[in-house]
Enzyme design. Structure first.
Site, PDB file in Angstrom:
ATOM      1  CE  LYS A   1      -7.595   0.987   4.468  1.00  0.00           C
ATOM      2  NZ  LYS A   1      -5.562   2.218   4.636  1.00  0.00           N
TER       3      LYS A   1
ATOM      4  CD  GLU B   1      -2.827   1.306   2.561  1.00  0.00           C
ATOM      5  OE1 GLU B   1      -1.947   1.033   3.889  1.00  0.00           O
ATOM      6  OE2 GLU B   1      -3.980   1.857   3.116  1.00  0.00           O
TER       7      GLU B   1
ATOM      8  CB  CYS C   1      -3.676  -1.186   5.460  1.00  0.00           C
ATOM      9  SG  CYS C   1      -2.774  -0.245   6.754  1.00  0.00           S
TER      10      CYS C   1
END
Ligand SMILES: *[C@@H]1O[C@H](CO)[C@@H](O)[C@H](O)[C@H]1NC(C)=O
Ligand SMILES: *[C@@H]1O[C@H](CO)[C@@H](O)[C@H](O)[C@H]1NC(C)=O
Ligand SMILES: *[C@@H]1O[C@H](CO)[C@@H](O)[C@H](O)[C@H]1NC(C)=O
Ligand SMILES: *[C@@H]1O[C@H](CO)[C@@H](O)[C@H](O)[C@H]1NC(C)=O
Length: 489
Positions: free
Chosen positions: A176, A77, A209
C-alpha cells in the site's frame, strides 16, 4: 464419440485454453476479530492463533463462493489481523512475502523461504477450492543502515495485498502506497508499485483503501495499464455526503470504466461497512448494513472486459457544460463547509428550476424538478474547486446537489442519512478541467440508485424515470484534478 463426451471435450478444451467473456466474482465483508489492545507485543503463537480465527471465517466464505462457481474472491484490508497497532506490536503478525517472480506455490512447498504459515494457509485455500484468493497481510523486509530510508529497527513493514491463483501460486504482491492516518505500524514504499496480472477473464490490477483517491497507483492502473478489473481490499470509514464506501467506490468504477471488487471490513462503531461488486455497465450487488456485526458474501457475474461491452462509451465530462450559457445562481447564495471544504451553495427554492454556480474556473449547472416540497427539509446545489486538506491532501472539483442536515443553512454539507423529498428529474453538469469525474447518486437510508441515473457522452449526470419513487440524499459529480495535487514528499 457419443454426444455427451463431445460436450465434455469441448468443455475441457474451453476451460484450458479459452478466454472467458464473463466471469464470476465474489467479495466477503468480514467483521474482523481484533487482537486485544496492548503496548507490549504478543507472542508469534498468539498472533497466529488470532489470525487463524479470522482465516477460519474467511475460509468458509471462500468455500461457499467456490461452490457457487466464483473464479475469484476478495477479502478485506485488515481482515486477518485487525488494527490498533504500534510498530512493535505488529511484528508477530508479519511474514516475509517474496516477489511473485519466484514462482511459488506455498501450499506445495511451504518451507521454501522459511516458515510462512499464513501464506501457506491462504495458498492452500486457493488451491483446494480452485479459486483465486485475494487477501491482506503484513510483509516485512530487512534493510541495512546503508539504506537511507531504513527505519531504526532495521526493517520495512508493509500493508500488503496478496493474490493466489487457483493453483495456489502467488501471482501478485502489492504494498500500500497511500497509508491513511494512524497506520504508524507500516512504511510507505519508495515508489508506488503498479501490480497487474493476466487471467483468462481479463487483466487485473490491485490497490488498497485510501489509494483510491490518488493517481498513483489507482488511476494509473486504468489509464496507463489498461486493466479490466480492480481488486480492492479496504477498511473504509464511511463519511457522508460524498465518501460513503458503496457510494464512492461504485462511482469510481463507473467513472473509470472498470470492474471494482470492493471488500470492506465490517465494524459499525468505526463506521466501516459497505462492499460491492461494482461495474460500469450493469446493475450491481452491494451490501450495506449498520444494524448488526455480521459479515457478508456477495457473488456476481461480470464482463471480463467492461470497456468492450456494447453499453460502454467514453465520456467527455465538460462537453455539455462548456457549450451552454450560465443560468442565474439564485437569490440565496451562501458559503458552507463540507468535510472542511468551503463550498458555494444556492438553495433550491422552487419545485422546478435551473441554476448555475461557479468557483474560480469551475461552473456547475443544474436543471431539476422535485416531485414535492417538504417544509422540514431543504436542498442546495453547490460547487467546490480547490485543495482538500483534511485527512489527506487532494484537489477536488465537485458539483453537488444535496439535502442539508436541517433547515439551517449552516448544516448544509453535514452528514444526513434520511430524506423525504423525491425528484422527478435532474441534470447536473460542470465544465471540469479534469477527465476524472465520479458520478454519485445516493438515496435515503444510504441506498445506491442503480438503473435510476446515467451519464451521457457529453458529461451530463441525468436521472431516469425510476428516480421519482425514492427520496434522494444527494447527486454529485465528484471530480479529482490529480495534476493539481501537491507532489508527495
Ligand atoms: C470495532 O473496532 C473497535 C476498535 O476500533 C473495537 O473496540 C470494537 O470492539 C470493534 N467492534 C467489534 C464488534 O468487533
Ligand atoms: C445481519 O443483517 C443482515 C442484513 O440485514 C442479515 O442478512 C443477517 O441475517 C443479520 N445477521 C444476524 C446475525 O442477525
Ligand atoms: C476489445 O475491443 C477492441 C476493439 O473492438 C478489440 O480490438 C479488442 O481485441 C477487444 N478486447 C478483448 C479482450 O476482447
Ligand atoms: C467554465 O465556465 C465559466 C463560465 O462560462 C468560464 O468563465 C470558465 O473559464 C470555464 N472554465 C473552463 C475551465 O473552461
Amino acid at each position: 464419440m457419443a454426444p455427451a463426451s463431445i460436450v465434455l471435450c469441448i468443455l475441457l478444451w474451453a476451460s484450458r485454453c479459452q478466454t472467458l467473456d464473463k466471469f464470476i466474482a465474489a467479495t466477503y465483508e468480514h467483521a474482523v476479530i481484533l487482537p486485544d489492545e496492548t503496548i507490549t507485543p504478543i507472542s508469534r503463537q498468539e498472533a497466529l492463533d488470532l489470525m487463524n480465527k479470522n482465516i477460519d471465517i474467511l475460509e468458509e466464505a471462500v468455500k461457499t463462493a467456490a461452490q457457487q462457481g466464483a473464479h475469484l474472491i476478495v477479502t478485506p484490508e485488515d481482515g486477518i489481523y485487525g488494527w490498533r497497532f504500534t510498530r512493535e506490536t505488529i511484528y508477530p503478525f508479519l511474514e516475509d512475502i517474496p516477489d511473485p517472480d519466484v514462482d511459488w506455490i506455498p501450499c506445495s512447498d511451504p518451507e521454501r523461504f522459511g516458515p510462512a504459515p499464513i501464506q501457506t494457509r491462504l495458498s492452500c485455500m486457493a488451491k483446494h477450492n480452485s479459486i483465486y484468493v485475494v487477501a491482506n497481510i503484513g510483509d516485512k523486509k530487512l534493510c541495512s543502515p546503508c539504506d537511507v530510508g531504513c527505519p531504526d529497527d532495521g526493517q520495512y513493514n508493509y500493508n500488503t495485498a496478496v493474490v493466489y491463483d487457483s493453483n495456489g501460486k502467488l501471482v501478485a504482491r502489492y504494498h500500500k502506497y497511500n497509508l491513511f492516518l494512524g497506520e504508524v505500524q507500516f512504511n510507505v514504499p519508495k515508489k508506488p508499485e503498479i501490480v497487474t496480472f493476466d487471467t483468462p477473464f481479463g487483466k487485473f490490477g490491485i490497490f488498497i483503501c485510501f489509494d483510491i483517491l490518488f493517481y498513483y497507483p489507482a488511476a494509473a492502473l486504468v489509464v496507463e495499464h489498461n486493466v479490466d478489473t480492480i481488486l480492492f481490499p479496504t477498511a473504509w470509514m464511511n463519511l457522508l455526503p460524498h465518501l460513503t464506501a458503496i457510494e464512492f467506490h461504485s462511482a469510481w468504477a463507473m467513472g473509470m470504466g472498470v470492474n471494482l471488487l470492493s471488500a470492506n471490513t465490517h465494524n459499525t462503531s468505526n463506521r466501516m461497512a459497505g462492499s460491492g461488486i461494482f461495474s460500469p455497465d450493469k446493475v450491481i450487488p452491494y451490501y450495506y448494513n449498520m444494524k448488526n456485526e455480521s459479515g457478508q458474501l456477495l457473488i456476481s457475474e461480470l464482463n471480463s472486459h467492461p470497456r468492450n461491452s456494447s453499453t460502454y462509451y467514453p465520456i467527455t465530462w465538460n462537453l455539455y457544460a462548456s457549450q451552454i450559457e450560465n443560468s442565474p445562481s439564485g437569490s440565496n447564495v451562501f458559503n458552507g463547509y463540507l468535510f472542511a471544504d468551503e463550498y458555494t451553495f444556492t438553495e433550491l427554492k422552487e419545485l422546478h428550476g435551473q441554476y448555475s454556480i461557479c468557483q474560480d474556473n469551475l461552473c456547475c449547472h443544474l436543471d431539476y424538478t422535485m416531485a414535492e416540497k417538504h417544509s422540514e427539509e431543504i436542498f442546495v446545489f453547490g460547487v467546490f474547486n480547490g485543495l482538500h486538506t483534511v485527512e489527506g491532501e487532494y484537489y477536488l472539483q465537485v458539483c453537488t446537489m444535496l439535502k442539508c442536515q436541517t433547515t439551517d443553512y449552516r448544516s448544509c454539507g453535514e452528514s444526513v442519512e434520511t430524506a423525504l423529498t423525491r425528484f422527478d428529474s435532474f441534470s447536473i453538469s460542470g465544465n471540469f478541467s479534469t477527465s476524472f469525474v465520479f458520478p454519485e447518486v445516493l438515496l435515503t437510508n444510504i441506498h445506491l440508485a442503480p438503473d435510476m441515473f446515467q451519464v451521457l457522452k457529453d458529461g451530463r449526470l441525468i436521472s431516469k424515470p425510476g428516480i421519482s419513487s425514492h427520496p434522494l440524499l444527494s447527486a454529485t459529480l465528484f471530480g479529482r484534478w490529480y495534476e493539481k495535487d501537491p507532489t508527495p514528499k
